[in-house]
Write an enzyme that holds these catalytic residues in place. Structure first.
Site, PDB file in Angstrom:
ATOM      1  N   SER A  73       0.871  -1.184   0.000  1.00 45.27           N
ATOM      2  CA  SER A  73       0.000   0.000   0.000  1.00 45.27           C
ATOM      3  C   SER A  73       0.905   1.229   0.000  1.00 45.27           C
ATOM      4  O   SER A  73       2.095   1.116   0.300  1.00 45.27           O
ATOM      5  CB  SER A  73      -0.848  -0.013   1.275  1.00 45.27           C
ATOM      6  OG  SER A  73      -1.392   1.267   1.546  1.00 45.27           O
ATOM      7  N   TYR A  78      -2.596  -0.820  10.360  1.00 46.92           N
ATOM      8  CA  TYR A  78      -2.488  -1.002   8.905  1.00 46.92           C
ATOM      9  C   TYR A  78      -1.136  -0.490   8.404  1.00 46.92           C
ATOM     10  O   TYR A  78      -0.438  -1.159   7.633  1.00 46.92           O
ATOM     11  CB  TYR A  78      -3.635  -0.249   8.227  1.00 46.92           C
ATOM     12  CG  TYR A  78      -3.789  -0.483   6.747  1.00 46.92           C
ATOM     13  CD1 TYR A  78      -4.495  -1.579   6.272  1.00 46.92           C
ATOM     14  CD2 TYR A  78      -3.250   0.393   5.802  1.00 46.92           C
ATOM     15  CE1 TYR A  78      -4.660  -1.800   4.907  1.00 46.92           C
ATOM     16  CE2 TYR A  78      -3.402   0.185   4.442  1.00 46.92           C
ATOM     17  CZ  TYR A  78      -4.115  -0.906   3.996  1.00 46.92           C
ATOM     18  OH  TYR A  78      -4.269  -1.124   2.645  1.00 46.92           O
TER      19      TYR A  78
HETATM   20  P1  NDP Z   1     -11.898  -5.805   0.048  1.00 46.85           P
HETATM   21  O1  NDP Z   1     -12.375  -5.472   1.415  1.00 46.85           O
HETATM   22  O2  NDP Z   1     -12.690  -5.354  -1.123  1.00 46.85           O
HETATM   23  O3  NDP Z   1     -11.698  -7.410  -0.067  1.00 46.85           O
HETATM   24  C1  NDP Z   1     -10.979  -8.085   0.925  1.00 46.85           C
HETATM   25  C2  NDP Z   1     -10.816  -9.536   0.514  1.00 46.85           C
HETATM   26  O4  NDP Z   1     -10.001 -10.197   1.505  1.00 46.85           O
HETATM   27  C3  NDP Z   1     -12.124 -10.292   0.446  1.00 46.85           C
HETATM   28  O5  NDP Z   1     -12.051 -11.244  -0.600  1.00 46.85           O
HETATM   29  C4  NDP Z   1     -12.163 -11.006   1.808  1.00 46.85           C
HETATM   30  O6  NDP Z   1     -12.915 -12.224   1.800  1.00 46.85           O
HETATM   31  C5  NDP Z   1     -10.698 -11.327   1.991  1.00 46.85           C
HETATM   32  N1  NDP Z   1     -10.309 -11.603   3.372  1.00 46.85           N
HETATM   33  C6  NDP Z   1     -10.353 -10.768   4.444  1.00 46.85           C
HETATM   34  N2  NDP Z   1      -9.897 -11.400   5.538  1.00 46.85           N
HETATM   35  C7  NDP Z   1      -9.565 -12.661   5.151  1.00 46.85           C
HETATM   36  C8  NDP Z   1      -9.048 -13.800   5.815  1.00 46.85           C
HETATM   37  N3  NDP Z   1      -8.766 -13.762   7.135  1.00 46.85           N
HETATM   38  N4  NDP Z   1      -8.837 -14.936   5.113  1.00 46.85           N
HETATM   39  C9  NDP Z   1      -9.129 -14.986   3.786  1.00 46.85           C
HETATM   40  N5  NDP Z   1      -9.602 -13.943   3.090  1.00 46.85           N
HETATM   41  C10 NDP Z   1      -9.837 -12.797   3.776  1.00 46.85           C
HETATM   42  O7  NDP Z   1     -10.383  -5.265  -0.005  1.00 46.85           O
HETATM   43  P2  NDP Z   1      -9.582  -4.489  -1.171  1.00 46.85           P
HETATM   44  O8  NDP Z   1      -9.797  -5.165  -2.470  1.00 46.85           O
HETATM   45  O9  NDP Z   1      -9.858  -3.033  -1.066  1.00 46.85           O
HETATM   46  O10 NDP Z   1      -8.068  -4.703  -0.686  1.00 46.85           O
HETATM   47  C11 NDP Z   1      -7.316  -5.837  -1.088  1.00 46.85           C
HETATM   48  C12 NDP Z   1      -5.865  -5.622  -0.691  1.00 46.85           C
HETATM   49  O11 NDP Z   1      -5.354  -4.454  -1.306  1.00 46.85           O
HETATM   50  C13 NDP Z   1      -5.657  -5.444   0.814  1.00 46.85           C
HETATM   51  O12 NDP Z   1      -4.456  -6.064   1.199  1.00 46.85           O
HETATM   52  C14 NDP Z   1      -5.550  -3.940   0.958  1.00 46.85           C
HETATM   53  O13 NDP Z   1      -4.819  -3.568   2.096  1.00 46.85           O
HETATM   54  C15 NDP Z   1      -4.807  -3.592  -0.315  1.00 46.85           C
HETATM   55  N6  NDP Z   1      -4.956  -2.206  -0.727  1.00 46.85           N
HETATM   56  C16 NDP Z   1      -6.191  -1.656  -0.991  1.00 46.85           C
HETATM   57  C17 NDP Z   1      -6.274  -0.350  -1.432  1.00 46.85           C
HETATM   58  C18 NDP Z   1      -7.573   0.280  -1.774  1.00 46.85           C
HETATM   59  O14 NDP Z   1      -7.589   1.468  -2.100  1.00 46.85           O
HETATM   60  N7  NDP Z   1      -8.683  -0.446  -1.756  1.00 46.85           N
HETATM   61  C19 NDP Z   1      -5.080   0.489  -1.601  1.00 46.85           C
HETATM   62  C20 NDP Z   1      -3.845  -0.191  -1.281  1.00 46.85           C
HETATM   63  C21 NDP Z   1      -3.806  -1.479  -0.878  1.00 46.85           C
HETATM   64  P3  NDP Z   1     -14.513 -12.263   2.130  1.00 46.85           P
HETATM   65  O15 NDP Z   1     -15.202 -11.727   0.897  1.00 46.85           O
HETATM   66  O16 NDP Z   1     -14.781 -13.701   2.377  1.00 46.85           O
HETATM   67  O17 NDP Z   1     -14.692 -11.385   3.337  1.00 46.85           O
END
Ligand code: NDP
Length: 256
Positions: free
Chosen positions: A147, A160
């Site tokens: 990130s 985070y």
């Molecule tokens: P979302 O909240 O849209 O999706 C999160 C995903 O992670 C879902 O598929 C969720 O599964 C899964 N998940 C959460 N906890 C677990 C767990 N314990 N075991 C397995 N799966 C899990 O997140 P984003 O797409 O926004 O973010 C994805 C990544 O990108 C993260 O690492 C985030 O920090 C990073 N990021 C995001 C940014 C942004 O602007 N959005 C910017 C920079 C980095 P389920 O659907 O089953 O809950």
């Protein structure tokens, strides 16, 4: 397209790919030819994501395995299932992540630990399990989703910031131990990307105009912006790229 970026025949696991960035990365890898395994926590949401994606790709190219990336036994069982039922795992994208916004003085230890477990420890657990299979084969690609908070802090998101900064150094530690066995481990650090996780920020007029002013490209990123770099880091086109974290942020981290 150059064969350098062709992922045909490669098996890829993208954690947290039932939605958001992970789902877009999974589609990007599948578009480049990979056989993709989706992962998430909630089985029903994951099955729905698998069905939606499977409709767009040839039969047998898309599957899914639900497991909690913070649990070492579940990570081991999930990777073993892939090796047995889909094929040798060649690409791992450690993408699953969560956010929790509270000022540090009010932050519960349990919430600190939950974010660190999901955003940092999970990459160690799933990465170690993948590497145990990749190292004997002498090849593998691990991509850790970092990130801009890998480099820059903001108030109210201390766990985070700590986790994402740690993830960059974990990427380096994995490189120190596994690169000689033919693995490439790198990070992708997305800027502000419009997803469910950031919808509340997009809807906040003050925050939204701050983002636009702070980003040289003058826009939020899209999930599609991340697919090209992910395909590159998953492909033979990056075979001498080791331990790097690539910022995909419209220039945010290079200006003040
Ligand atoms: P979302 O909240 O849209 O999706 C999160 C995903 O992670 C879902 O598929 C969720 O599964 C899964 N998940 C959460 N906890 C677990 C767990 N314990 N075991 C397995 N799966 C899990 O997140 P984003 O797409 O926004 O973010 C994805 C990544 O990108 C993260 O690492 C985030 O920090 C990073 N990021 C995001 C940014 C942004 O602007 N959005 C910017 C920079 C980095 P389920 O659907 O089953 O809950």
């Amino acid at each position: 397209m150059s064969g350098l970026f062709d992922l045909t025949g490669r098996v890829a696991l993208v954690t947290g790919s039932s939605r958001g960035i992970g789902n877009a990365l999974a589609r990007g890898l599948a578009d480049a030819g990979a056989t993709v395994v989706l992962n998430g926590l909630h089985p029903e949401r994951l099955k729905a994501a698998e069905a939606a994606m499977a409709a767009d790709y040839p039969t047998g190219r898309i599957s899914s395995v639900a497991f909690d990336v913070t649990k070492d036994t579940e990570a081991a069982a999930g990777v073993a299932w892939i090796e047995e039922n889909v094929g040798p795992l060649h690409i791992l994208v450690n993408n699953a992540g969560i956010q929790h916004r509270v000022p540090m003085l009010d932050l519960d230890v349990a919430d600190w630990e939950r974010v660190i477990a999901t955003d940092l420890t999970s990459a160690f657990l799933v990465g170690r399990e993948a590497a145990r299979h990749m190292i004997p084969r002498g090849q593998g690609k691990i991509i850790n989703i970092c990130s801009v908070q890998t480099d820059l802090a903001r108030p109210t998101i201390a766990p985070y910031v700590a986790a994402k900064g740690g993830l960059r150094n974990l990427t380096r530690a994995m490189t120190a131990e596994w690169a000689a066995s033919g693995l490439q481990i790198n990070g992708i650090a997305p800027g502000y990307i419009h997803t469910e996780m950031t919808q509340n920020l997009v809807d906040d007029p003050d925050f939204n105009s701050w983002i636009l002013g702070r980003t040289p490209a003058n826009r939020w990123g899209t999930v599609q912006d991340l697919a090209g770099p992910a395909v590159w880091l998953a492909s033979a086109g990056s075979d001498f790229v080791n331990g790097q974290t690539i910022f995909i942020d419209g220039g945010m981290t290079v200006v003040v």
